[in-house]
Design an enzyme around this catalytic site. Structure first.
Site, PDB file in Angstrom:
ATOM      1  N   ASN A 182       0.923  -1.346   0.149  1.00  0.00           N
ATOM      2  CA  ASN A 182       0.044   0.148  -0.030  1.00  0.00           C
ATOM      3  C   ASN A 182       0.749   1.185  -0.070  1.00  0.00           C
ATOM      4  OD1 ASN A 182      -1.775   2.600   0.639  1.00  0.00           O
ATOM      5  ND2 ASN A 182      -2.416   1.141   2.216  1.00  0.00           N
TER       6      ASN A 182
ATOM      7  N   LYS B 285      -0.102   4.438  -0.362  1.00  0.00           N
ATOM      8  CA  LYS B 285      -0.629   5.282   0.024  1.00  0.00           C
ATOM      9  C   LYS B 285       0.051   6.522  -0.839  1.00  0.00           C
ATOM     10  CE  LYS B 285      -0.627   3.948   4.741  1.00  0.00           C
ATOM     11  NZ  LYS B 285       0.076   3.775   6.209  1.00  0.00           N
TER      12      LYS B 285
ATOM     13  N   HIS C  87      -9.762   1.184   4.484  1.00  0.00           N
ATOM     14  CA  HIS C  87      -8.658   1.449   5.516  1.00  0.00           C
ATOM     15  C   HIS C  87      -8.651   2.525   6.749  1.00  0.00           C
ATOM     16  CE1 HIS C  87      -4.277   2.528   6.473  1.00  0.00           C
ATOM     17  NE2 HIS C  87      -3.868   1.864   5.868  1.00  0.00           N
TER      18      HIS C  87
ATOM     19  N   GLU D  26      -7.391   5.606   7.363  1.00  0.00           N
ATOM     20  CA  GLU D  26      -6.731   6.798   7.339  1.00  0.00           C
ATOM     21  C   GLU D  26      -8.867   6.546   6.434  1.00  0.00           C
ATOM     22  OE1 GLU D  26      -3.474   5.500   5.553  1.00  0.00           O
ATOM     23  OE2 GLU D  26      -2.480   5.466   7.037  1.00  0.00           O
TER      24      GLU D  26
ATOM     25  N   GLU E  82      -5.084  -4.419  10.914  1.00  0.00           N
ATOM     26  CA  GLU E  82      -4.483  -3.684  10.941  1.00  0.00           C
ATOM     27  C   GLU E  82      -4.900  -2.235  12.197  1.00  0.00           C
ATOM     28  OE1 GLU E  82      -2.620  -2.429   6.694  1.00  0.00           O
ATOM     29  OE2 GLU E  82      -4.069  -1.347   7.019  1.00  0.00           O
TER      30      GLU E  82
ATOM     31  N   GLY F 293       2.400   2.945  11.071  1.00  0.00           N
ATOM     32  CA  GLY F 293       3.668   4.342  10.200  1.00  0.00           C
ATOM     33  C   GLY F 293       3.898   4.152  11.818  1.00  0.00           C
TER      34      GLY F 293
ATOM     35  N   SER G  33       3.047  -1.349  10.330  1.00  0.00           N
ATOM     36  CA  SER G  33       4.208  -1.536  10.661  1.00  0.00           C
ATOM     37  C   SER G  33       5.139  -2.513  10.829  1.00  0.00           C
ATOM     38  CB  SER G  33       4.629  -0.564  12.126  1.00  0.00           C
ATOM     39  OG  SER G  33       5.072   0.369  12.181  1.00  0.00           O
TER      40      SER G  33
END
Ligand code: PGA
Length: 248
Positions: free
Chosen positions: A9, A11, A95, A97, A167, A173, A211
Site C-alpha cells: 500500500n 498510500k 483503511h 486512514e 490493522e 506507520g 509496521s
C-alpha cells in the site's frame, strides 16, 4: 483455498520516477521468489497503468479506495467497475486512514464492499482498533463489529472475493507492531466471527498490517491464522518489500 498475499500500500506516496525504479527492482525480485506469495502492488490510482506496464504481469495491481456508487456525478471518485476495467484485481476498502480522515462509516464501507464485489475485484477490507480501544480490552469486540457491519451483505460465492486485513490503528506507520501473539489472537477471533456470519472462514485469507518490516515479518507470517501482510512504509523500499515477500 487460503492464499498467501503480500500487498504493497503505497498510500499517497510516489511519482513516475519512483514507480519506475521501485517497480523495476521489485519486479526482478518477485520473478525470483520461490515461495507461494501472491504479490499485489497498490499505488495511487494515477500510477496504476504505469505500474501494470512495469510489472509486466509478475504481480497484480490494486487501488486504495473505491466509491460507494457505481457511476455518476461523484467528482473525484473512482468506481470498482473502473478499477476492474483497467485490470486491477484488488481494491482496498475501509483503511483506517479513510475511516479517520475522511469520515467513512461502516455503512459506507459496506456499500463499497458491495460495489467492489459486483465489479469482480477482490476486496481487501481493513479493520482494526485504536489504542484507547485496545487498552480498554475492546480489540476483538471492535474488530468483530467492523466485520459484521462491513460484510453484512456478503453471501455465498461472494466470500471468495473478500480478504480481510487486521490493522491495529496504533501500529500503522508508528513503528509499533502488535506482538505476533496479539495479532494471532485477533486473527483467530476474526475467523470465528466470519464463520458465525456464514463465511467459509477457514478458507479465507487474513492479512496483518501495521509496521510490518523485514525483521518482524517472518514471525507474524508464521502464525497459524496470519496469511500475509498489507505493507505501508516498508513497501516503498524494494529491498525491504522483497524481504517481506520472502518471509512468507
Ligand atoms: P505501515 O502501514 O506498514 O506503514 O504501518 C500499513 C497500512 O496502513 O496499510
Amino acid at each position: 483455498m487460503r492464499r498467501r498475499i503480500v500487498a504493497a500500500n503505497w498510500k499517497m506516496n510516489g511519482s513516475q520516477e519512483l514507480a519506475k525504479s521501485l517497480v523495476g527492482d521489485v519486479r526482478k525480485g518477485i520473478a525470483a521468489l520461490d515461495n507461494e506469495a501472491e504479490v499485489v502492488i497498490i499505488p495511487p490510482a494515477l500510477y496504476v497503468a504505469s505500474v501494470q506496464q512495469l510489472l509486466d504481469g509478475v504481480a497484480q495491481v490494486g487501488v486504495q479506495n473505491i466509491a460507494a456508487w457505481e457511476s455518476g456525478a461523484y467528482t473525484g471518485e473512482i468506481s470498482g467497475k473502473m478499477a476492474a476495467d483497467v485490470g486491477c484485481g484488488y481494491a482496498v476498502v475501509g483503511h483506517s486512514e479513510r475511516r479517520q480522515l475522511f469520515g467513512e462509516s461502516d455503512a459506507v464501507i459496506a456499500e463499497k464492499v458491495g460495489q467492489g464485489i459486483a465489479a469482480g475485484v477482490q476486496i481487501i477490507l481493513c479493520v482494526g482498533e485504536t489504542l484507547t480501544q485496545r487498552e480498554a480490552g475492546l480489540a476483538v469486540e471492535v474488530v468483530s463489529a467492523q466485520l459484521r457491519e462491513a460484510l453484512k451483505d456478503v453471501s455465498g460465492e461472494q466470500w471468495k472475493q473478500v480478504v480481510v486485513a487486521y490493522e491495529p490503528v496504533w501500529a500503522i506507520g508508528t513503528g509499533k507492531t502488535a506482538t505476533s501473539e496479539d495479532a494471532q489472537a485477533v486473527h483467530q477471533a476474526m475467523r470465528s466471527q466470519l464463520s458465525e456470519m456464514g463465511a467459509p472462514a477457514q478458507d479465507m485469507t487474513l492479512l496483518y498490517g501495521g509496521s510490518v518490516k523485514p525483521d518482524n515479518a517472518k514471525e507474524l507470517f508464521a502464525q497459524p491464522d496470519i496469511d500475509g501482510g498489507l505493507i505501508g512504509g516498508a513497501s516503498l523500499k524494494a529491498s525491504d518489500f522483497l524481504a517481506i515477500c520472502k518471509a512468507i
